[in-house]
Scaffold this motif. Sequence first.
Motif, PDB file in Angstrom:
ATOM      1  N   VAL A 137       0.842  -1.205   0.000  1.00  0.00           N
ATOM      2  CA  VAL A 137       0.000   0.000   0.000  1.00  0.00           C
ATOM      3  C   VAL A 137       0.872   1.248   0.000  1.00  0.00           C
ATOM      4  CG1 VAL A 137      -1.706   1.306   1.323  1.00  0.00           C
ATOM      5  CG2 VAL A 137      -1.973  -1.171   1.037  1.00  0.00           C
ATOM      6  N   SER A 138       1.956   1.224   0.744  1.00  0.00           N
ATOM      7  CA  SER A 138       2.865   2.362   0.744  1.00  0.00           C
ATOM      8  C   SER A 138       3.438   2.604  -0.649  1.00  0.00           C
ATOM      9  CB  SER A 138       4.002   2.113   1.739  1.00  0.00           C
ATOM     10  OG  SER A 138       4.998   3.121   1.646  1.00  0.00           O
ATOM     11  N   ALA A 139       3.829   1.524  -1.328  1.00  0.00           N
ATOM     12  CA  ALA A 139       4.391   1.668  -2.672  1.00  0.00           C
ATOM     13  C   ALA A 139       3.350   2.178  -3.661  1.00  0.00           C
ATOM     14  CB  ALA A 139       4.953   0.331  -3.140  1.00  0.00           C
ATOM     15  N   MET A 140       2.121   1.681  -3.561  1.00  0.00           N
ATOM     16  CA  MET A 140       1.054   2.173  -4.439  1.00  0.00           C
ATOM     17  C   MET A 140       0.782   3.648  -4.176  1.00  0.00           C
ATOM     18  SD  MET A 140      -1.679  -0.980  -4.412  1.00  0.00           S
ATOM     19  CE  MET A 140      -1.381  -2.515  -5.299  1.00  0.00           C
ATOM     20  N   ALA A 141       0.750   4.027  -2.908  1.00  0.00           N
ATOM     21  CA  ALA A 141       0.504   5.428  -2.558  1.00  0.00           C
ATOM     22  C   ALA A 141       1.607   6.321  -3.109  1.00  0.00           C
ATOM     23  CB  ALA A 141       0.408   5.578  -1.042  1.00  0.00           C
ATOM     24  N   ASP A 142       2.855   5.864  -3.010  1.00  0.00           N
ATOM     25  CA  ASP A 142       3.966   6.660  -3.540  1.00  0.00           C
ATOM     26  C   ASP A 142       3.854   6.814  -5.053  1.00  0.00           C
ATOM     27  OD1 ASP A 142       4.975   6.904  -1.013  1.00  0.00           O
ATOM     28  OD2 ASP A 142       6.575   5.426  -1.270  1.00  0.00           O
ATOM     29  N   ALA A 143       3.472   5.747  -5.737  1.00  0.00           N
ATOM     30  CA  ALA A 143       3.346   5.810  -7.190  1.00  0.00           C
ATOM     31  C   ALA A 143       2.221   6.750  -7.606  1.00  0.00           C
ATOM     32  CB  ALA A 143       3.107   4.411  -7.752  1.00  0.00           C
ATOM     33  N   ILE A 144       1.115   6.688  -6.884  1.00  0.00           N
ATOM     34  CA  ILE A 144      -0.014   7.573  -7.186  1.00  0.00           C
ATOM     35  C   ILE A 144       0.378   9.031  -6.978  1.00  0.00           C
ATOM     36  CG2 ILE A 144      -2.324   8.247  -6.425  1.00  0.00           C
ATOM     37  CD1 ILE A 144      -2.757   5.212  -5.754  1.00  0.00           C
ATOM     38  N   GLU A 145       1.077   9.303  -5.872  1.00  0.00           N
ATOM     39  CA  GLU A 145       1.495  10.675  -5.592  1.00  0.00           C
ATOM     40  C   GLU A 145       2.501  11.170  -6.625  1.00  0.00           C
ATOM     41  OE1 GLU A 145       3.429  13.395  -1.984  1.00  0.00           O
ATOM     42  OE2 GLU A 145       3.184  11.227  -1.726  1.00  0.00           O
ATOM     43  N   ALA A 146       3.406  10.301  -7.034  1.00  0.00           N
ATOM     44  CA  ALA A 146       4.466  10.724  -7.952  1.00  0.00           C
ATOM     45  C   ALA A 146       3.980  10.892  -9.382  1.00  0.00           C
ATOM     46  CB  ALA A 146       5.609   9.711  -7.919  1.00  0.00           C
ATOM     47  N   HIS A 147       3.024  10.058  -9.811  1.00  0.00           N
ATOM     48  CA  HIS A 147       2.670  10.024 -11.223  1.00  0.00           C
ATOM     49  C   HIS A 147       1.199  10.341 -11.500  1.00  0.00           C
ATOM     50  CE1 HIS A 147       6.586   8.198 -11.506  1.00  0.00           C
ATOM     51  NE2 HIS A 147       6.207   7.165 -10.782  1.00  0.00           N
ATOM     52  N   GLY A 148       0.392  10.489 -10.446  1.00  0.00           N
ATOM     53  CA  GLY A 148      -1.015  10.784 -10.650  1.00  0.00           C
ATOM     54  C   GLY A 148      -1.816   9.549 -11.001  1.00  0.00           C
ATOM     55  N   HIS A 149      -3.094   9.717 -11.146  1.00  0.00           N
ATOM     56  CA  HIS A 149      -4.133   8.714 -11.445  1.00  0.00           C
ATOM     57  C   HIS A 149      -4.094   7.548 -10.466  1.00  0.00           C
ATOM     58  CE1 HIS A 149      -1.785   5.468 -13.489  1.00  0.00           C
ATOM     59  NE2 HIS A 149      -0.996   6.462 -13.900  1.00  0.00           N
ATOM     60  N   ALA A 150      -5.277   7.089 -10.088  1.00  0.00           N
ATOM     61  CA  ALA A 150      -5.394   6.065  -9.049  1.00  0.00           C
ATOM     62  C   ALA A 150      -5.074   4.670  -9.559  1.00  0.00           C
ATOM     63  CB  ALA A 150      -6.785   6.092  -8.436  1.00  0.00           C
ATOM     64  N   GLY A 151      -5.493   4.340 -10.783  1.00  0.00           N
ATOM     65  CA  GLY A 151      -5.145   3.051 -11.358  1.00  0.00           C
ATOM     66  C   GLY A 151      -6.029   1.887 -10.956  1.00  0.00           C
ATOM     67  N   ARG A 152      -6.917   2.066  -9.976  1.00  0.00           N
ATOM     68  CA  ARG A 152      -7.803   0.999  -9.493  1.00  0.00           C
ATOM     69  C   ARG A 152      -7.001  -0.229  -9.072  1.00  0.00           C
ATOM     70  NH1 ARG A 152     -13.618   1.865 -12.284  1.00  0.00           N
ATOM     71  NH2 ARG A 152     -13.226   3.914 -13.127  1.00  0.00           N
ATOM     72  N   HIS A 153      -5.868   0.003  -8.431  1.00  0.00           N
ATOM     73  CA  HIS A 153      -5.065  -1.100  -7.934  1.00  0.00           C
ATOM     74  C   HIS A 153      -5.795  -1.785  -6.779  1.00  0.00           C
ATOM     75  CE1 HIS A 153      -2.299   0.837 -10.505  1.00  0.00           C
ATOM     76  NE2 HIS A 153      -1.815   1.714  -9.631  1.00  0.00           N
ATOM     77  N   TYR A 154      -5.356  -2.996  -6.465  1.00  0.00           N
ATOM     78  CA  TYR A 154      -6.028  -3.674  -5.356  1.00  0.00           C
ATOM     79  C   TYR A 154      -5.149  -4.739  -4.721  1.00  0.00           C
ATOM     80  CZ  TYR A 154      -7.433  -7.199  -8.959  1.00  0.00           C
ATOM     81  OH  TYR A 154      -7.465  -8.135  -9.978  1.00  0.00           O
ATOM     82  N   LEU A 155      -5.470  -4.992  -3.450  1.00  0.00           N
ATOM     83  CA  LEU A 155      -4.863  -6.077  -2.704  1.00  0.00           C
ATOM     84  C   LEU A 155      -5.628  -7.355  -2.987  1.00  0.00           C
ATOM     85  CD1 LEU A 155      -4.524  -4.348   0.790  1.00  0.00           C
ATOM     86  CD2 LEU A 155      -2.680  -4.738  -0.856  1.00  0.00           C
ATOM     87  N   ILE A 156      -4.906  -8.425  -3.209  1.00  0.00           N
ATOM     88  CA  ILE A 156      -5.513  -9.736  -3.410  1.00  0.00           C
ATOM     89  C   ILE A 156      -5.356 -10.530  -2.112  1.00  0.00           C
ATOM     90  CG2 ILE A 156      -5.388 -11.882  -4.708  1.00  0.00           C
ATOM     91  CD1 ILE A 156      -4.350 -10.207  -7.088  1.00  0.00           C
ATOM     92  N   HIS A 157      -6.440 -10.981  -1.573  1.00  0.00           N
ATOM     93  CA  HIS A 157      -6.556 -11.734  -0.327  1.00  0.00           C
ATOM     94  C   HIS A 157      -6.535 -10.802   0.880  1.00  0.00           C
ATOM     95  CE1 HIS A 157      -6.108 -15.056  -2.971  1.00  0.00           C
ATOM     96  NE2 HIS A 157      -4.787 -14.918  -3.112  1.00  0.00           N
ATOM     97  N   GLY A 158      -5.390 -10.183   1.198  1.00  0.00           N
ATOM     98  CA  GLY A 158      -5.345  -9.209   2.295  1.00  0.00           C
ATOM     99  C   GLY A 158      -5.678  -9.782   3.648  1.00  0.00           C
TER     100      GLY A 158
END
Length: 444
Positions: free
Chosen positions: A268-289
Amino acid sequence: MADKITADLVLTGGTVLTFDAAGTESTALAVAGGRVIGLGDVDHLVGPDTRVVDLYGRTVLPGINDSHLHGAWLGALWPGTLMGAGGMGEGAAAPQLTSPAERRAAITKAGDIVAALGITSYTEPGLGPGEDSGQTGCFSTGVLDEYAAMAAEGLLRARVTVLRLFGELDGPSTLADFERGMASRVPATDPRWLDITGVKIFADGIPPMRSAWTHRCYADGSQGHLLVDGTDPAEREANLRKMIDLAHRAGAQIGVHATGDRSIEVTVSAMADAIEAHGHAGRHYLIHGDLVGPDVLARLPGLGIGLNTQPGIAVLTAPWLAAALDEDAAAGAWPLRRALDLGVRVCLSSDAPVIEPDWRRWVAAAAEWMAAAPSPELMRHLLRAYTVTPAVQDGAESWKGTLEIGKAADLCVLEANPLHAAPADLPHIGVTMTVVDGRVVFEA
């Protein structure tokens, strides 16, 4: 004067649960050209060639979208499942798909299986070169190519979303392989039938096998580790972050298999960093969690990160998780109620053929896991997590997932209204018809 529009199919005399934002219910539905063209009073849409089906009080709802189902593997293994009655690893023997004909036969069989269950869309969560030398052949590039060929020939009986895989299924991956995979060719397809816009990364294993990366120690003193290659934990984490950043910059949707609390936090931290750095949410998701913590869970809605979880696996494996870690860990695992209350984009799915693909059982399992009192509102929430929300995960909510005029005529017919049933009774309500793109693909 323009020609009068007439329906190809009319379903009347029952209940139509549209699952639109207003929760609209109707008594009839008309279909033409693969789309819903009428709700309620549809008599004027009946023509000489219209097939009219009297529902006799049955219920129509949007087609089920199993957003984590290994179709080729299911078709090859069925009626076996990975988890047998005796527990993990005691299910059916591994299948072998070695030729295009065998791959096609498995995909075709999966189509038959899901059609009989009212499933009109599913996600193949991991196909690609990382498994070209895999044990079963069920996750290879050849399987993806066969899906593309069948889609081009109009032979798919359900809409399929694919996550490409550049490492081993449930196994290691390298940054170099991931970079090569991201640069590789993607088959050209009609995304309404075969959508190949996502990638899958295995961050870790699973708690019962003591391979999830956790803050707690397992009974043997270990804590698991990331599956991404590296010389030490710091390099493994850095490479996982680079993979997520690369895929996000490329515009790919990212689904990360992450079950341990430490692997989930890093993901989640890596996804948040990517979103902040490059914009757009991407609809990423955790599988199982499985072991997602409350602080991380609370971050997901604001980041647009979803949670794709399997309540059937939660119910079946909770005792094994408790044995691997402790009872407290099991009690806090799979926090489905909290996720829904927080507004997390929650998709329920089966992970078939790890377990069977019957969504009715897993909706009942979700209610059991939540220890929730039966109510129409609870059932509506859980059914939306198998219909509406997976369409959002697919980036397709504008044209599928609800039964609204102009949207895809993907639907199933149940013997009774599930909103009026206790969750435990849902598995006993039969599926009597499945329609995909306006075409009847199953009829009891």
